[in-house]
Scaffold this active site. Structure first.
Site, PDB file in Angstrom:
ATOM      1  N   TYR A  28     -53.712 -27.228 -17.446  1.00 18.41           N
ATOM      2  CA  TYR A  28     -54.562 -27.302 -18.884  1.00 18.41           C
ATOM      3  C   TYR A  28     -53.567 -27.419 -19.613  1.00 18.41           C
ATOM      4  O   TYR A  28     -53.757 -27.873 -21.074  1.00 18.41           O
ATOM      5  CB  TYR A  28     -55.652 -25.979 -18.743  1.00 18.41           C
ATOM      6  CG  TYR A  28     -57.082 -25.648 -17.944  1.00 18.41           C
ATOM      7  CD1 TYR A  28     -57.306 -26.878 -18.779  1.00 18.41           C
ATOM      8  CD2 TYR A  28     -56.370 -25.882 -16.260  1.00 18.41           C
ATOM      9  CE1 TYR A  28     -58.800 -27.494 -17.635  1.00 18.41           C
ATOM     10  CE2 TYR A  28     -58.089 -26.203 -15.709  1.00 18.41           C
ATOM     11  CZ  TYR A  28     -59.068 -26.721 -15.789  1.00 18.41           C
ATOM     12  OH  TYR A  28     -60.692 -27.131 -15.843  1.00 18.41           O
ATOM     13  N   VAL A  78     -63.660 -31.582 -23.374  1.00 15.78           N
ATOM     14  CA  VAL A  78     -63.516 -30.985 -24.144  1.00 15.78           C
ATOM     15  C   VAL A  78     -62.243 -31.387 -25.036  1.00 15.78           C
ATOM     16  O   VAL A  78     -61.280 -30.167 -25.193  1.00 15.78           O
ATOM     17  CB  VAL A  78     -63.148 -29.628 -22.557  1.00 15.78           C
ATOM     18  CG1 VAL A  78     -63.773 -29.204 -22.440  1.00 15.78           C
ATOM     19  CG2 VAL A  78     -61.145 -30.195 -21.759  1.00 15.78           C
ATOM     20  N   HIS A  82     -69.406 -27.235 -22.163  1.00 16.88           N
ATOM     21  CA  HIS A  82     -67.781 -26.961 -21.575  1.00 16.88           C
ATOM     22  C   HIS A  82     -66.429 -26.056 -21.988  1.00 16.88           C
ATOM     23  O   HIS A  82     -65.603 -26.199 -21.679  1.00 16.88           O
ATOM     24  CB  HIS A  82     -67.520 -28.041 -20.882  1.00 16.88           C
ATOM     25  CG  HIS A  82     -68.881 -28.285 -19.799  1.00 16.88           C
ATOM     26  ND1 HIS A  82     -68.308 -29.821 -19.195  1.00 16.88           N
ATOM     27  CD2 HIS A  82     -69.844 -27.562 -19.632  1.00 16.88           C
ATOM     28  CE1 HIS A  82     -70.145 -29.991 -18.968  1.00 16.88           C
ATOM     29  NE2 HIS A  82     -71.235 -28.961 -19.155  1.00 16.88           N
ATOM     30  N   CYS A 100     -58.314 -14.177 -23.256  1.00 13.19           N
ATOM     31  CA  CYS A 100     -57.625 -13.978 -22.237  1.00 13.19           C
ATOM     32  C   CYS A 100     -58.628 -13.433 -20.658  1.00 13.19           C
ATOM     33  O   CYS A 100     -60.006 -13.712 -20.666  1.00 13.19           O
ATOM     34  CB  CYS A 100     -57.572 -11.783 -22.662  1.00 13.19           C
ATOM     35  SG  CYS A 100     -56.772 -10.755 -21.186  1.00 13.19           S
ATOM     36  N   CYS A 114     -59.863  -9.581 -21.368  1.00 10.44           N
ATOM     37  CA  CYS A 114     -60.696  -8.853 -22.318  1.00 10.44           C
ATOM     38  C   CYS A 114     -61.488  -9.953 -23.022  1.00 10.44           C
ATOM     39  O   CYS A 114     -62.363  -9.766 -23.634  1.00 10.44           O
ATOM     40  CB  CYS A 114     -59.996  -8.325 -23.040  1.00 10.44           C
ATOM     41  SG  CYS A 114     -58.677  -9.039 -23.687  1.00 10.44           S
ATOM     42  N   CYS A 129     -54.372  -6.551 -24.462  1.00 12.19           N
ATOM     43  CA  CYS A 129     -54.544  -5.603 -23.195  1.00 12.19           C
ATOM     44  C   CYS A 129     -54.036  -5.881 -21.984  1.00 12.19           C
ATOM     45  O   CYS A 129     -53.599  -5.493 -21.894  1.00 12.19           O
ATOM     46  CB  CYS A 129     -56.198  -6.151 -22.447  1.00 12.19           C
ATOM     47  SG  CYS A 129     -56.470  -7.471 -22.297  1.00 12.19           S
ATOM     48  N   GLY A 144     -71.610 -42.161 -22.400  1.00 14.58           N
ATOM     49  CA  GLY A 144     -70.614 -41.822 -21.431  1.00 14.58           C
ATOM     50  C   GLY A 144     -70.643 -41.156 -20.724  1.00 14.58           C
ATOM     51  O   GLY A 144     -69.865 -40.382 -20.157  1.00 14.58           O
ATOM     52  N   THR A 145     -71.572 -40.350 -20.134  1.00 13.50           N
ATOM     53  CA  THR A 145     -71.957 -39.353 -19.699  1.00 13.50           C
ATOM     54  C   THR A 145     -72.999 -40.022 -18.275  1.00 13.50           C
ATOM     55  O   THR A 145     -73.343 -41.238 -18.174  1.00 13.50           O
ATOM     56  CB  THR A 145     -72.865 -38.496 -19.377  1.00 13.50           C
ATOM     57  OG1 THR A 145     -72.886 -37.519 -19.254  1.00 13.50           O
ATOM     58  CG2 THR A 145     -74.201 -38.109 -20.237  1.00 13.50           C
ATOM     59  N   ASN A 153     -74.092 -46.579 -21.321  1.00 15.74           N
ATOM     60  CA  ASN A 153     -72.782 -46.456 -20.527  1.00 15.74           C
ATOM     61  C   ASN A 153     -72.968 -47.561 -20.073  1.00 15.74           C
ATOM     62  O   ASN A 153     -73.753 -48.434 -19.637  1.00 15.74           O
ATOM     63  CB  ASN A 153     -73.957 -45.476 -19.775  1.00 15.74           C
ATOM     64  CG  ASN A 153     -72.920 -45.034 -18.692  1.00 15.74           C
ATOM     65  OD1 ASN A 153     -71.648 -45.329 -17.733  1.00 15.74           O
ATOM     66  ND2 ASN A 153     -72.495 -43.667 -18.464  1.00 15.74           N
TER      67      ASN A 153
END
Length: 252
Positions: free
Chosen positions: A67, A103, A119, A127, A130, A156, A193-194, A219
């Site tokens: 990621y 994202v 998304h 975290c 927590c 935490c 575009g989906t 699309n």
């Protein structure tokens, strides 16, 4: 050239517009989709297999590195004319809501003000223990990718995880409710575009159509939303959307 006149007429006459985007619009900026072949360290892995809570539990260094590589890539690419056209629609039609499955935050870079992220985002880590927010890194990652231990939460001490929705996780309640509400209230919904295969996000255009909106699909390939859309515009977002905006609001 795709004839956008009917779509432009519907868009220009709409009181409320929803723009719903998927991976296709960002692929034109060079952001790989989950169906694209990967290189470097990631060549050996199935991208979908890295996008699960179990994968992070089993090998947090691998998943965090994946990621962080994606985040670093998103920082290097730029919005394309499709993203810029979406921002232009917002300027011309003040009651526009942008809903995205992406994202990468490219809509924000193009000038969209407050997209609803169904998304999550690569730039909102939190975290895993927590759920407290964490600061995203701005450091570049090597092109080939690497394993990287996730940082620890300053509150935490738990491991920080990407701020995205993984396969097997529920969508965040507030963004989903806001998206559904916008779909029920709009006059026109543009789906761009989906694939129409990822649920529950794929239901958003269906909801809009059920409540009487004109659904316009952009699309290059057929999708399950072909039958939902009143108007299908075959082509890529970077090609079709600028032409649609110009036809809807011709320059004076």
């Amino acid at each position: 050239m795709v004839d956008v006149r009917d779509a432009a007429k519907a868009l220009a006459g709409a009181g409320r517009v929803v723009v719903f985007t998927g991976a296709g619009i960002s692929a034109e900026s060079g952001v790989p989709t989950f169906r694209d072949a990967l290189t470097g360290l990631w060549e050996r892995f199935d991208a979908q297999a890295l996008a699960t809570p179990q994968a992070f539990e089993d090998d947090p260094d691998l998943v965090w590195g994946w990621y962080e590589w994606r985040r670093s890539l998103a920082l290097r690419v730029r919005p394309n004319p499709g993203h810029e056209a979406v921002a232009a629609i917002e300027r011309h039609a003040p009651h526009t809501v942008v809903i995205t499955q992406n994202v990468d935050d490219l809509h924000e870079q193009a000038g969209s003000t407050a997209p609803i992220h169904l998304h999550g985002s690569l730039f909102t880590p939190r975290c895993a223990a927590c759920s407290g927010p964490a600061e995203p890194s701005r450091q570049p990652e090597p092109e080939e990718g690497r394993r990287l231990a996730p940082p620890r939460c300053g509150h935490c001490g738990g491991p920080v995880r990407p701020g995205v929705v993984w396969f097997g996780e529920a969508l965040p309640v507030e963004p989903l409710e806001s998206a559904v509400q916008a779909a029920t209230e709009c006059d026109v919904l543009l789906t761009i575009g989906t694939s129409g295969l990822v649920y529950p996000a794929a239901d958003i255009p269906v909801v809009a159509a059920r409540f009487g909106a004109t659904v316009i699909q952009v699309n290059p390939q057929p999708t399950p939303l072909d039958e939902v859309a009143a108007i299908n515009l075959p082509g890529t977002a970077a090609t079709v959307l600028p032409a649609l905006v110009e036809a809807a609001w011709p320059p004076s």
